[in-house]
Design a protein around this motif. Structure first.
Motif, PDB file in Angstrom:
ATOM      1  N   HIS A  60       0.832  -1.210   0.000  1.00  0.00           N
ATOM      2  CA  HIS A  60       0.000   0.000   0.000  1.00  0.00           C
ATOM      3  C   HIS A  60       0.864   1.257   0.000  1.00  0.00           C
ATOM      4  N   LEU A  61       1.934   1.229   0.781  1.00  0.00           N
ATOM      5  CA  LEU A  61       2.847   2.372   0.854  1.00  0.00           C
ATOM      6  C   LEU A  61       3.470   2.647  -0.515  1.00  0.00           C
ATOM      7  N   GLU A  62       3.968   1.610  -1.151  1.00  0.00           N
ATOM      8  CA  GLU A  62       4.620   1.796  -2.461  1.00  0.00           C
ATOM      9  C   GLU A  62       3.623   2.282  -3.513  1.00  0.00           C
ATOM     10  N   ALA A  63       2.380   1.833  -3.418  1.00  0.00           N
ATOM     11  CA  ALA A  63       1.348   2.303  -4.353  1.00  0.00           C
ATOM     12  C   ALA A  63       1.077   3.788  -4.134  1.00  0.00           C
ATOM     13  N   ARG A  64       1.010   4.208  -2.874  1.00  0.00           N
ATOM     14  CA  ARG A  64       0.774   5.635  -2.569  1.00  0.00           C
ATOM     15  C   ARG A  64       1.955   6.479  -3.032  1.00  0.00           C
ATOM     16  N   ILE A  65       3.168   5.986  -2.822  1.00  0.00           N
ATOM     17  CA  ILE A  65       4.360   6.711  -3.285  1.00  0.00           C
ATOM     18  C   ILE A  65       4.318   6.874  -4.801  1.00  0.00           C
ATOM     19  N   ALA A  66       3.987   5.807  -5.515  1.00  0.00           N
ATOM     20  CA  ALA A  66       3.909   5.869  -6.977  1.00  0.00           C
ATOM     21  C   ALA A  66       2.833   6.854  -7.431  1.00  0.00           C
ATOM     22  N   GLN A  67       1.705   6.861  -6.721  1.00  0.00           N
ATOM     23  CA  GLN A  67       0.611   7.779  -7.060  1.00  0.00           C
ATOM     24  C   GLN A  67       1.052   9.234  -6.871  1.00  0.00           C
ATOM     25  N   ILE A  68       1.709   9.520  -5.762  1.00  0.00           N
ATOM     26  CA  ILE A  68       2.172  10.895  -5.505  1.00  0.00           C
ATOM     27  C   ILE A  68       3.233  11.296  -6.530  1.00  0.00           C
ATOM     28  N   GLU A  69       4.150  10.394  -6.840  1.00  0.00           N
ATOM     29  CA  GLU A  69       5.185  10.694  -7.839  1.00  0.00           C
ATOM     30  C   GLU A  69       4.554  11.023  -9.191  1.00  0.00           C
ATOM     31  N   GLN A  70       3.522  10.276  -9.569  1.00  0.00           N
ATOM     32  CA  GLN A  70       2.819  10.515 -10.834  1.00  0.00           C
ATOM     33  C   GLN A  70       2.133  11.877 -10.810  1.00  0.00           C
ATOM     34  N   THR A  71       1.478  12.195  -9.698  1.00  0.00           N
ATOM     35  CA  THR A  71       0.798  13.488  -9.564  1.00  0.00           C
ATOM     36  C   THR A  71       1.801  14.630  -9.674  1.00  0.00           C
ATOM     37  N   ILE A  72       2.909  14.517  -8.966  1.00  0.00           N
ATOM     38  CA  ILE A  72       3.939  15.567  -9.005  1.00  0.00           C
ATOM     39  C   ILE A  72       4.500  15.714 -10.413  1.00  0.00           C
ATOM     40  N   ALA A  73       4.720  14.592 -11.086  1.00  0.00           N
ATOM     41  CA  ALA A  73       5.271  14.640 -12.446  1.00  0.00           C
ATOM     42  C   ALA A  73       4.333  15.356 -13.421  1.00  0.00           C
ATOM     43  N   ASN A  74       3.025  15.262 -13.172  1.00  0.00           N
ATOM     44  CA  ASN A  74       2.039  15.864 -14.074  1.00  0.00           C
ATOM     45  C   ASN A  74       1.493  17.194 -13.559  1.00  0.00           C
ATOM     46  N   ALA A  75       2.033  17.670 -12.440  1.00  0.00           N
ATOM     47  CA  ALA A  75       1.512  18.882 -11.806  1.00  0.00           C
ATOM     48  C   ALA A  75       1.764  20.122 -12.651  1.00  0.00           C
ATOM     49  N   ARG A  76       0.758  20.958 -12.692  1.00  0.00           N
ATOM     50  CA  ARG A  76       0.857  22.277 -13.318  1.00  0.00           C
ATOM     51  C   ARG A  76       0.387  23.269 -12.256  1.00  0.00           C
ATOM     52  N   ILE A  77       1.233  24.230 -11.955  1.00  0.00           N
ATOM     53  CA  ILE A  77       0.894  25.219 -10.935  1.00  0.00           C
ATOM     54  C   ILE A  77      -0.029  26.266 -11.547  1.00  0.00           C
ATOM     55  N   VAL A  78      -1.095  26.569 -10.827  1.00  0.00           N
ATOM     56  CA  VAL A  78      -2.046  27.578 -11.276  1.00  0.00           C
ATOM     57  C   VAL A  78      -1.857  28.818 -10.415  1.00  0.00           C
ATOM     58  N   ASP A  79      -1.667  29.947 -11.071  1.00  0.00           N
ATOM     59  CA  ASP A  79      -1.567  31.222 -10.368  1.00  0.00           C
ATOM     60  C   ASP A  79      -2.990  31.701 -10.102  1.00  0.00           C
ATOM     61  N   GLU A  80      -3.389  31.629  -8.846  1.00  0.00           N
ATOM     62  CA  GLU A  80      -4.772  31.966  -8.491  1.00  0.00           C
ATOM     63  C   GLU A  80      -5.116  33.418  -8.810  1.00  0.00           C
ATOM     64  N   ASN A  81      -4.130  34.286  -8.902  1.00  0.00           N
ATOM     65  CA  ASN A  81      -4.379  35.696  -9.210  1.00  0.00           C
ATOM     66  C   ASN A  81      -4.770  35.916 -10.669  1.00  0.00           C
ATOM     67  N   LYS A  82      -4.527  34.920 -11.507  1.00  0.00           N
ATOM     68  CA  LYS A  82      -4.815  35.068 -12.939  1.00  0.00           C
ATOM     69  C   LYS A  82      -6.081  34.337 -13.362  1.00  0.00           C
ATOM     70  N   ILE A  83      -6.870  33.918 -12.402  1.00  0.00           N
ATOM     71  CA  ILE A  83      -8.090  33.175 -12.721  1.00  0.00           C
ATOM     72  C   ILE A  83      -9.179  34.163 -13.145  1.00  0.00           C
ATOM     73  N   ASP A  84      -9.782  33.863 -14.275  1.00  0.00           N
ATOM     74  CA  ASP A  84     -10.885  34.664 -14.809  1.00  0.00           C
ATOM     75  C   ASP A  84     -12.115  34.426 -13.928  1.00  0.00           C
ATOM     76  N   THR A  85     -12.691  35.502 -13.380  1.00  0.00           N
ATOM     77  CA  THR A  85     -13.847  35.323 -12.489  1.00  0.00           C
ATOM     78  C   THR A  85     -15.185  35.483 -13.210  1.00  0.00           C
ATOM     79  N   THR A  86     -15.156  35.588 -14.542  1.00  0.00           N
ATOM     80  CA  THR A  86     -16.426  35.667 -15.268  1.00  0.00           C
ATOM     81  C   THR A  86     -17.011  34.271 -15.491  1.00  0.00           C
ATOM     82  N   LYS A  87     -16.191  33.252 -15.366  1.00  0.00           N
ATOM     83  CA  LYS A  87     -16.643  31.870 -15.522  1.00  0.00           C
ATOM     84  C   LYS A  87     -16.053  31.028 -14.387  1.00  0.00           C
ATOM     85  N   ALA A  88     -16.701  29.921 -14.084  1.00  0.00           N
ATOM     86  CA  ALA A  88     -16.227  29.021 -13.035  1.00  0.00           C
ATOM     87  C   ALA A  88     -15.157  28.094 -13.593  1.00  0.00           C
ATOM     88  N   TYR A  89     -13.968  28.194 -13.032  1.00  0.00           N
ATOM     89  CA  TYR A  89     -12.838  27.348 -13.411  1.00  0.00           C
ATOM     90  C   TYR A  89     -12.242  26.739 -12.152  1.00  0.00           C
TER      91      TYR A  89
END
Length: 159
Positions: A60-89
């Protein structure tokens, strides 16, 4: 093989994942390795419940580690200050009114890794999250939930 989907996270959420990964790789791996070694010391592994439990915990531990590694590898940081507030994103906070009950609720749309129902953070992949994405103030969305269909009117979108 298809390209992995990006995972949109805030800087804080990415940092939390990195901290969890470090903890799992260091502290938890060492703890489970010790438990496996102790269980081995009890003799016959074929009927050793402690050994089986420790090996399952390791799996279970190794599966969780692999899942987190995959998430980090695919992570894209979103700048919350640049979010358009005319639509829900993603990372928008949306105030909605249930048209049947008249109740108002506040939802913040987040990635599945950041869901916190007690804080009103719902996944963009949830039925309500999917229904709100890309919609504007005044829109009425019909969402299929386990209890049936509900109609929500978007009253306000903020970040």
């Amino acid at each position: 093989m298809q390209d992995p989907k990006p995972v949109y996270l805030t800087k804080e959420a990415l940092q939390k994942l990195k901290e969890e990964l470090h903890y799992l790789r260091t502290t938890e791996r060492a703890r489970i390795a010790k438990a496996i070694a102790e269980a081995r010391g009890h003799g016959d592994l074929s009927e050793n419940a402690e050994y089986d439990a420790a090996k399952e915990a390791q799996s279970h531990l190794e599966a969780r580690i692999a899942q987190i590694e995959q998430t980090i590898a695919n992570a894209r940081i979103v700048d919350e200050n640049k979010i358009d507030t005319t639509k829900a994103y993603i990372f928008s906070t949306v105030r909605v009114k249930n048209l049947k009950t008249g109740d108002e609720q506040l939802f913040t749309l987040v990635s599945p890794q950041e869901v916190d129902l007690a804080a009103g953070k719902i996944s963009v992949n949830s039925p309500i999250g999917k229904g709100l994405l890309g919609r504007s103030v005044g829109d009425i969305v019909e969402v299929k939930v386990p209890a049936g269909k509900i109609q929500l009117q978007i009253l306000e979108i903020t970040r």
